[in-house]
Write an enzyme that holds these catalytic residues in place. Sequence first.
Site, PDB file in Angstrom:
ATOM      1  N   ASP A 191      -1.167   0.006  -4.806  1.00 39.39           N
ATOM      2  CA  ASP A 191      -2.451   0.641  -5.146  1.00 39.39           C
ATOM      3  C   ASP A 191      -2.261   2.078  -5.643  1.00 39.39           C
ATOM      4  OD1 ASP A 191      -1.636   1.420  -2.594  1.00 39.39           O
ATOM      5  OD2 ASP A 191      -3.648   1.311  -1.722  1.00 39.39           O
ATOM      6  N   HIS A 192      -1.221   2.769  -5.141  1.00 36.44           N
ATOM      7  CA  HIS A 192      -0.916   4.152  -5.520  1.00 36.44           C
ATOM      8  C   HIS A 192       0.385   4.505  -4.833  1.00 36.44           C
ATOM      9  CE1 HIS A 192      -1.876   5.064  -1.421  1.00 36.44           C
ATOM     10  NE2 HIS A 192      -2.954   4.311  -1.570  1.00 36.44           N
TER      11      HIS A 192
ATOM     12  N   ASP B  87       2.308   2.717   3.310  1.00 40.60           N
ATOM     13  CA  ASP B  87       1.518   3.927   3.103  1.00 40.60           C
ATOM     14  C   ASP B  87       1.560   4.854   4.317  1.00 40.60           C
ATOM     15  OD1 ASP B  87      -0.617   5.436   1.648  1.00 40.60           O
ATOM     16  OD2 ASP B  87      -1.847   4.798   3.343  1.00 40.60           O
TER      17      ASP B  87
ATOM     18  N   SER C  38      -7.182   4.504  -1.216  1.00 37.80           N
ATOM     19  CA  SER C  38      -7.027   3.043  -1.231  1.00 37.80           C
ATOM     20  C   SER C  38      -8.327   2.291  -1.507  1.00 37.80           C
ATOM     21  CB  SER C  38      -6.466   2.568   0.110  1.00 37.80           C
ATOM     22  OG  SER C  38      -5.224   3.161   0.361  1.00 37.80           O
TER      23      SER C  38
ATOM     24  N   GLU D 295      -1.336  -7.898   1.979  1.00 35.17           N
ATOM     25  CA  GLU D 295      -1.047  -6.463   1.887  1.00 35.17           C
ATOM     26  C   GLU D 295       0.032  -6.033   2.886  1.00 35.17           C
ATOM     27  OE1 GLU D 295      -3.333  -2.174   1.868  1.00 35.17           O
ATOM     28  OE2 GLU D 295      -3.706  -3.526   3.540  1.00 35.17           O
TER      29      GLU D 295
ATOM     30  N   THR E 248      -8.064  -2.043   1.707  1.00 34.56           N
ATOM     31  CA  THR E 248      -7.555  -3.023   0.736  1.00 34.56           C
ATOM     32  C   THR E 248      -8.091  -4.435   0.972  1.00 34.56           C
ATOM     33  OG1 THR E 248      -5.588  -1.649   0.470  1.00 34.56           O
ATOM     34  CG2 THR E 248      -5.465  -3.890  -0.384  1.00 34.56           C
TER      35      THR E 248
ATOM     36  N   ASP F 175       0.845  -1.202   0.000  1.00 34.04           N
ATOM     37  CA  ASP F 175       0.000   0.000   0.000  1.00 34.04           C
ATOM     38  C   ASP F 175       0.878   1.249   0.000  1.00 34.04           C
ATOM     39  OD1 ASP F 175      -1.871   2.156   0.762  1.00 34.04           O
ATOM     40  OD2 ASP F 175      -3.262   0.488   1.035  1.00 34.04           O
TER      41      ASP F 175
HETATM   42 ZN   LIG Z   1      -3.491   2.800  -0.321  1.00 34.36          ZN
END
Ligand SMILES: [Zn+2]
Length: 401
Positions: free
Chosen positions: A326-327, A284, A103, A279, A156, A59
């Site tokens: 995810d980003h 993140d 997310s 995950e 997530t 993440d």
């Molecule tokens: Zn995220």
Amino acid sequence: MKSCKIFILIISLFLSLCVCKRSSEVSGDFSFYSPSEEKTPFPLVAPIPVKNVILMIGDGMGFTHIVAARTVVLGAQGRLTIERLPVTGVIDNYAADEFVSGSAATATSLATGYKTNEKMISVLPDGTPALTILEAVREKGLSTGLVATSTITHATPAAFAAHVINRYHEAEIAEQLLKCKVNVLFGGGRALFRPGLSGYKFRRTDDRDLIEEARKAGYSYVETRDELLQLKAGTNYVLGLFNNGEMITEYPAPTLAEMTEKALAILSQNEKGFFLMIEGSQIDWGSEDNDINYTIREQLYFDLAIQSAIRFAMNDEETLVVVTSDHESGGMFISVNPPNKLDGKINIQWGTDEHNGTAVPVFAYGPQAERFMGWYDNTEIPKKIANILSVQDFPRKMIKE
Ligand SMILES: [Zn+2]
């Protein structure tokens, strides 16, 4: 005039403080990560039919997170496990309503093959639930699992087995995860399953004890590392909640690698195969805090979990491992001090304490890994997995109950 000068001085002092806050030097202890001397890529293997898929999501992980973590523990010329997967790709990650996504919307794309709006969990912008890849393979008789270091009800993991219009409805998500009969659920979030527990921003407001309900429905329940490691073979349903809120990610809690290994031991009992999502949730959070030591630590714990997954896949030979993000979070920028020296001390500057809209990497190992080459949209990931596992009619909207 004088007061104007003082005002400018105060403003520039304030700005310089902001800039300082956005720059950080690496000082953490990463000795838990035992570096591998090996740098060569893992081999490409023959594209035989795939039985199991492990999807791993870092993440907030961008390219720079990987380069920073590698440079700190192995030097510029080393290779982390993630960098040794033989196939690489790139995905875009915008949401249906915003370019820089959160997310929930990105996880929905990775789980269902559809774009949706910010905060939504596996429902389309109009509220229609979309079938997830986990639910689709479950229909075919495969075992399923979700492993995270956030609460297991966080965006997530939630997006793979729950459908809600707002990601913060975590107590409702807990009910849905159990209703979906996901075989393995490992993460934090006890406060969402049992009433009266503190330590997290959300909690159950009814008097349902979902842990007891899970036991009655056939789940084994564990909440410590020792209980996890002692789980007997033959267990088919396990709920592991290792904290009231998000997990601490190192001893005495189980690490992501330990949860990964146990999940693989449980899920691989199914002759038909399995789908497991893992995950690295807190890469993140370290990045949003602009905390380089936290960020690198979580990146390396994620890398150790990837090592466990690859070891399993190499031995099993019918398992595909896909690793992505995810980003990107933090807008991380690397420089070295002294400048332009290959072995200089790295210095990190942060562009934001939020997410940004840049594309993120994909890595794959195992049969059919080549299908993940190229630059494409995040919605392609579950579609490719569905195709590889011969899931018909995906993506698919679900009829509202
Ligand atoms: Zn995220």
